[in-house]
Design an enzyme around this catalytic site. Sequence first.
Site, mmCIF file in Angstrom:
data_model
loop_
_atom_site.group_PDB
_atom_site.id
_atom_site.type_symbol
_atom_site.label_atom_id
_atom_site.label_comp_id
_atom_site.label_asym_id
_atom_site.label_seq_id
_atom_site.Cartn_x
_atom_site.Cartn_y
_atom_site.Cartn_z
ATOM 1 N N ASP A 136 7.391 -12.412 3.739
ATOM 2 C CA ASP A 136 8.641 -12.759 4.335
ATOM 3 C C ASP A 136 9.628 -13.548 3.261
ATOM 4 O O ASP A 136 10.597 -13.667 3.443
ATOM 5 C CB ASP A 136 8.170 -13.833 5.333
ATOM 6 C CG ASP A 136 7.911 -13.124 6.498
ATOM 7 O OD1 ASP A 136 8.396 -12.149 6.931
ATOM 8 O OD2 ASP A 136 7.181 -13.900 7.336
HETATM 9 C C1 GLC Z 1 2.626 -15.802 6.888
HETATM 10 C C2 GLC Z 1 3.395 -14.922 8.127
HETATM 11 C C3 GLC Z 1 3.357 -13.550 7.924
HETATM 12 C C4 GLC Z 1 3.674 -13.106 6.704
HETATM 13 C C5 GLC Z 1 3.144 -13.815 5.421
HETATM 14 C C6 GLC Z 1 3.523 -13.712 4.036
HETATM 15 O O1 GLC Z 1 1.325 -15.841 6.832
HETATM 16 O O2 GLC Z 1 2.972 -15.293 9.228
HETATM 17 O O3 GLC Z 1 3.937 -12.571 8.810
HETATM 18 O O4 GLC Z 1 3.291 -11.518 6.440
HETATM 19 O O5 GLC Z 1 3.186 -15.277 5.646
HETATM 20 O O6 GLC Z 1 4.915 -13.951 3.786
#
Ligand code: GLC
Length: 859
Positions: free
Chosen positions: A525
Amino acid sequence: MIPIVISFKIWYNKTNAVHNPALTLFKGEISMKFGYFDDARKEYVINSPKTPYPWINYLGNQGFFSLISNTAGGYCFYKDARLRRITRYRYNNVPIDMGGRYFYINDNGTIWNPGWSPVKTELDSYECRHGMGYTVITGKKNGLKAEVTFFVPQNYDGEVQQVVLTNESNEAKSFSIFSIAEWCLWDAQDDCTNFQRNFSTGRVEIEGSTIYHVTEYRDRRNHYAFYTVNDTIDGYDTDRDSFLGTIYNGWDNPETVKADKPSNSFADGWSPVASHYKKVTLAPGESKTLIYILGYAENPQDKKFASEKPANLLTRETWVLNKEKAYAMIEKYNTPEKVAAGLEELRNTWDSLLSIFNVHTPDDKVDRMVNIWNQYQCMVTFNLSRSASYFESGIGRGMGFRDSNQDILGFVHQIPERARERLIDIASTQLSDGGCYHQYQPLTKKGNADIGGDFSDDPLWMILSVASYIKETGDWGILDADVPFDDDPNGKHTMLEHLDVSFYHIVNNLGPHGLPLAMRADWNDCINLSCFSDTPGESFQTYTNPKFAAEGGYSKIAESAFVAALFTYTGPAYVGILKHIGKAAEADKAQAEIDKMKKNVMDSAFDGDWFIRAYDANGEKMGSKECEEGKIFIEPQGFAVMSEIGKDQGADIKTLNSIDKYLNCEFGLVLNNPAFTKYYIQYGEISTYPGGYKENAGIFTHNNAWIICAEAYAGRGDKAFEYYSKIAPAFTEETSDIHKTEPYVYGQMIGGKDAKNFGQGKNSWLTGTAAWNMVAISQYILGVKPDFDGLSIDPSIPAAWDGFTAVRKFRGATYNITIKNPNHVNKGVKSLTLDGKAIEGCVVPVCDGGVHEVEVVLG
Ligand code: GLC
Ligand code: GLC
């Protein structure tokens, strides 16, 4: 680098055991634990209340949920942690874990709590047992023992709290016990912001020993909560300030408890609470059991009010709550026998859930992770997605599309019917072009428009989760299930169409190198290649930089090598499904896309010794030797290896060796290396974190699992196990003082080698790590993996192991599996027999019920 155990001298003073965590001698050094695993009872036993962070448990499985810490902090809610919050929680509080459901004992002026907090009177002994859906906290002081069992029974919307008080002294004892729960005014977000209104809305009713919370009930709500005890009471409080005595007191110092005198207050606005006061006298050796219930109920619109006002009802209202449901709920658990039966039912439920997959390996830490805690955590993450923990507020996000799909991978064998329902819910939020809402709300089951979509990885997880559901159950019918699209709610569509559009959403959105567009973000993200944010408050994930507005919100240059690898890893499951249902031409067409993608990755995303992470919006490589920082990233590597991209050129082994060289450290694999030390505006959120935390070179345990899988896949069982044991919670128990979070569940991340707090866990409980590590250990290392046509058994274990045994219930049959490793290899099935008959290959066919013996010899 910080050494793994701190070697300093502490004298372990037995008489002061409660206040010094237990110290265990470990290879000549001192390490710190705060409890131990009681595997026979499936419990973690905490023997110091001062854990390095609140160590919590979850109660409830379907409607009513509670979070409870080892000192009884936490809160409860019904289904939606934001909209139906039952008890209050203070965010970012000091101290961190203050507020919960507490019992205070006033024993002739000595005031204490069974769970030590909030008064923090030194106890003569303390113990907290977190079990499967229940928690037992026991405290002793001056010869009085208080054992409190907290649980949410099956199919019940309330938390039962059984308090057993025992006089262990030689003299009669007279003392008093106060309970307390603080109501939340239902909407947790509003409750912690809208004081100008909320301080004037609180309403309660009191009838006998039951306190009802009825704020807003008359007007627009049809739900209420209650707190009761199965005995007469000697007083009560329902107004917080009256209970505390003055607005200058905290929970650690309530005036009424100190004075041993409730104020029999009636809440009128401000903060309604529920507190029962009870005087108790016990002869030496005598026990008394009190059963408290904190419950939630809803009434139909036409049955909201009772027609009569009972004589003993205390109310300021002109109307009377219809309490029929509460009466029935109270009746259900108002004796110790009924409580015992409820606990027994809960135990049986968990025993049966955990009997589906069970192993016995040479390592008891592996056994307790696989047989108990990892599966338990998978249930919790499946239930709650990322909504409510001590790190997730419960007022933020709803259910994540990618998160919930991945949760299914670890949960599906437990209750496949619930997985099926969830898959249909998630898929129904998908758009007809394969795009997805990134999140949806559990109450409405509608996509969340604030966050929107365009996360490039989302659709692929849908293929993976549906495939894993079919592999587990053989329920091919799910492909024909009616599943609408969000933008065509009345149209007739099937689950298969959702898989089609998921697959082709990738194919239809490729960038200049033929790799999938990165869009707003992929699994990571914090890699936001279209954001270019220089203004505080802009959301890295949803902000549209004007330079990309005309292109539809994100760059058509930035590409994700991770999504490419996820596509080549997931695609074969889609192809397998098509073949199985006789769509050979579609299968060939899809396979051609997978092959093309593999070629594109080798042509433009293999960096010589590993796979690059992305092309940014300037067309520059990210995660390449050419970069100044962030030269190598973990995410694409595992899926590329398992897709055998460039295997004929040795790309798999080179890649795995590079991970070992650059990402491996004492506490796990860091996400990227070197960590970013500057802000790279073209990468987005990732470089905003100090090095070693979160997505900037933290140990993100979720994607560690992908490498564990890849090492096992490549036949390197020792490496796979090394990585597994670095992050598996049971293995972090010895260094709990460094690790901080619960040694029985995974957290999302551990501070990486660049972090000051190297090795420190964060964001425990709600993480895709639970599901993926369950997959890694059970399907890749132990190698017991459901497949479309049977149960594949192909372990990749430490060479030192002589073998292991497993029991797997699969499609109605039970398989007793024995793995023998006489030649001490990592991987390779030399022979496999089913009920004594040899089988070619390593897939055990589906049997028609019964119990079957499977023997596998490695060599
Ligand atoms: C968090 C989020 C997940 C994402 C990860 C990496 O764990 O819940 O959706 O893939 O971060 O950013
Ligand atoms: C189908 C078609 C493909 C199309 C996709 C999405 O499976 O074969 O060409 O792009 O569905 O509609």
